[in-house]
Design a protein around this motif. Structure first.
Motif, PDB file in Angstrom:
ATOM      1  N   UNK A 133       0.935  -1.386  -0.253  1.00 36.30           N
ATOM      2  CA  UNK A 133      -0.195  -0.102  -0.022  1.00 36.30           C
ATOM      3  C   UNK A 133       0.909   1.011  -0.021  1.00 36.30           C
ATOM      4  N   UNK A 134       0.481   2.305  -0.239  1.00 40.62           N
ATOM      5  CA  UNK A 134       0.786   3.726  -0.129  1.00 40.62           C
ATOM      6  C   UNK A 134       1.802   3.568   1.520  1.00 40.62           C
ATOM      7  N   UNK A 135       2.246   5.108   1.392  1.00 42.67           N
ATOM      8  CA  UNK A 135       3.212   5.068   2.915  1.00 42.67           C
ATOM      9  C   UNK A 135       1.428   5.149   3.865  1.00 42.67           C
ATOM     10  N   UNK A 136       0.593   6.343   3.332  1.00 38.45           N
ATOM     11  CA  UNK A 136      -0.647   6.549   4.313  1.00 38.45           C
ATOM     12  C   UNK A 136      -1.574   5.587   5.008  1.00 38.45           C
ATOM     13  N   UNK A 137      -1.194   4.605   3.364  1.00 39.20           N
ATOM     14  CA  UNK A 137      -2.619   2.649   4.179  1.00 39.20           C
ATOM     15  C   UNK A 137      -1.104   2.194   4.947  1.00 39.20           C
ATOM     16  N   UNK A 138      -0.177   2.194   4.719  1.00 39.82           N
ATOM     17  CA  UNK A 138       0.728   1.604   5.935  1.00 39.82           C
ATOM     18  C   UNK A 138       0.903   2.282   7.149  1.00 39.82           C
ATOM     19  N   UNK A 139       0.481   3.210   7.057  1.00 41.67           N
ATOM     20  CA  UNK A 139       1.079   3.767   8.648  1.00 41.67           C
ATOM     21  C   UNK A 139      -0.640   3.290   9.497  1.00 41.67           C
ATOM     22  N   UNK A 140      -1.716   3.784   8.354  1.00 40.25           N
ATOM     23  CA  UNK A 140      -2.840   3.089   8.999  1.00 40.25           C
ATOM     24  C   UNK A 140      -2.675   2.306   8.989  1.00 40.25           C
ATOM     25  N   UNK A 141      -2.609   0.664   9.146  1.00 41.86           N
ATOM     26  CA  UNK A 141      -2.777  -0.446   9.474  1.00 41.86           C
ATOM     27  C   UNK A 141      -2.009  -0.485  10.705  1.00 41.86           C
ATOM     28  N   UNK A 142      -0.505   0.344  10.294  1.00 37.24           N
ATOM     29  CA  UNK A 142       0.308   0.117  11.543  1.00 37.24           C
ATOM     30  C   UNK A 142      -0.653   0.471  12.946  1.00 37.24           C
ATOM     31  N   UNK A 143      -1.388   1.611  12.572  1.00 40.59           N
ATOM     32  CA  UNK A 143      -2.275   1.900  13.821  1.00 40.59           C
ATOM     33  C   UNK A 143      -3.063   0.653  14.048  1.00 40.59           C
TER      34      UNK A 143
END
Length: 313
Positions: A133-143
């Motif tokens: 995923x793009x950066x935002x989607x990966x950060x969201x998945x981490x959160x």
């Protein structure tokens, strides 16, 4: 709350099976139940909510009502959460065997399959689920706790993460080989900003980096841009002569080798960033995830394409 107390997974599975197959008898066969048993589950579900969950036109297939569709959507999300929980429990119980969800930003999809292939050879009992995923989607998945590990560029400030650097991540300005700037040395910022700049979508780390770089060299001067959703689309657009782009070197290695693209000689390039391996600091790693973490950390940049010798900023 009374409705939730009356709701059961058996009822939801019955609803999902009938909606998918269009038939109570086929759903019953699939679920290993009798047709009356499935019918009873559906009746109990409709009694709980006080409305029909399925409708049927004559002898046609069953279809969900609007209320049934809402309930099925919630069930699918809950089922996905349960599956993640089951995978994590399995990994904890088996130690080095289990499932690890590895998130990788889309720029890393060019080398991530190689990491997974090495892991399978070294740790055949660990299943790696690769999520791109793009950066935002990966950060969201981490959160959201949906990832065990992630590989990306600069780690975000939130959520709190444990991170280690894996290696250099160069970014270059690309153009087709017949572009007027292709053979020129010491290209000026104005010459770059007079071109159409092809950009990734909002939420992309590459877009953030490109925007900051162009704003810096142009001191805020406006420029024409065109947004595209993937690195592949941007590469093909540049090859076709639709513009130039600042992009990860690791996404264009083969095109540069084959001569389908060239890098432009602009002072300040390549922009050298780093790849990081990370995981949520407040979520202890399972045995399987710890094994994968240590494996990737030991390999470091061995899976990354090398920036050519002599090409320095």
């Amino acid at each position: 709350m009374r409705r939730l107390a009356s709701l059961t997974l058996k009822q939801l599975r019955a609803l999902e099976a009938v909606e998918r197959t269009g038939s109570i008898s086929r759903a019953a066969e699939e679920l290993g139940l009798t047709a009356p048993a499935v019918h009873s589950q559906l009746k109990a579900l409709e009694h709980t909510f006080g409305c029909a969950m399925l409708s049927r036109d004559g002898a046609g297939p069953f279809i969900v009502t609007a209320e049934g569709a809402v309930l099925l959507h919630a069930y699918e999300r809950a089922d996905a959460g349960f599956r993640i929980a089951l995978r994590r429990i399995d990994a904890l119980q088996k130690g080095l065997a289990g499932t690890v969800v590895l998130g990788v930003v889309s720029t890393g999809k060019y080398f991530a399959p190689g990491i997974v292939a090495r892991l399978r050879k070294s740790c055949p009992e660990i299943e790696i689920l690769l999520q791109i995923g793009n950066r935002d989607s990966i950060i969201g998945a981490l959160q959201d706790g949906a990832l065990d590990l992630a590989i990306m560029g600069r780690p975000p400030r939130v959520p709190a993460l444990e991170a280690i650097s894996l290696g250099d991540h160069p970014h270059v300005l690309i153009a087709p080989p017949d572009h007027p700037l292709a053979a020129k040395r010491d290209i000026t910022p104005d010459e770059v900003l007079n071109e159409i700049i092809l950009m990734r979508e909002q939420g992309s780390g590459t877009r953030i980096l490109a925007t900051r770089f162009l704003d810096r060299i142009g001191e805020g001067k406006p420029y024409e841009r065109s947004e595209m959703g993937t690195n592949e689309t941007i590469k093909q657009a540049v090859i076709a002569g639709l513009g130039i782009a600042l992009i990860s070197y690791h996404t264009v290695v083969e095109e540069l080798r084959s001569g389908r693209l060239v890098t432009l000689d602009l002072p300040g390039l390549p922009i050298m960033r780093h790849w990081f391996l990370l995981h949520p600091a407040d979520a202890p790693l399972s045995g399987a995830a710890r094994t994968v973490w240590e494996f990737i950390a030991a390999e470091r940049d061995s899976f990354l394409p090398r920036w050519p010798a002599g090409h320095v900023d």
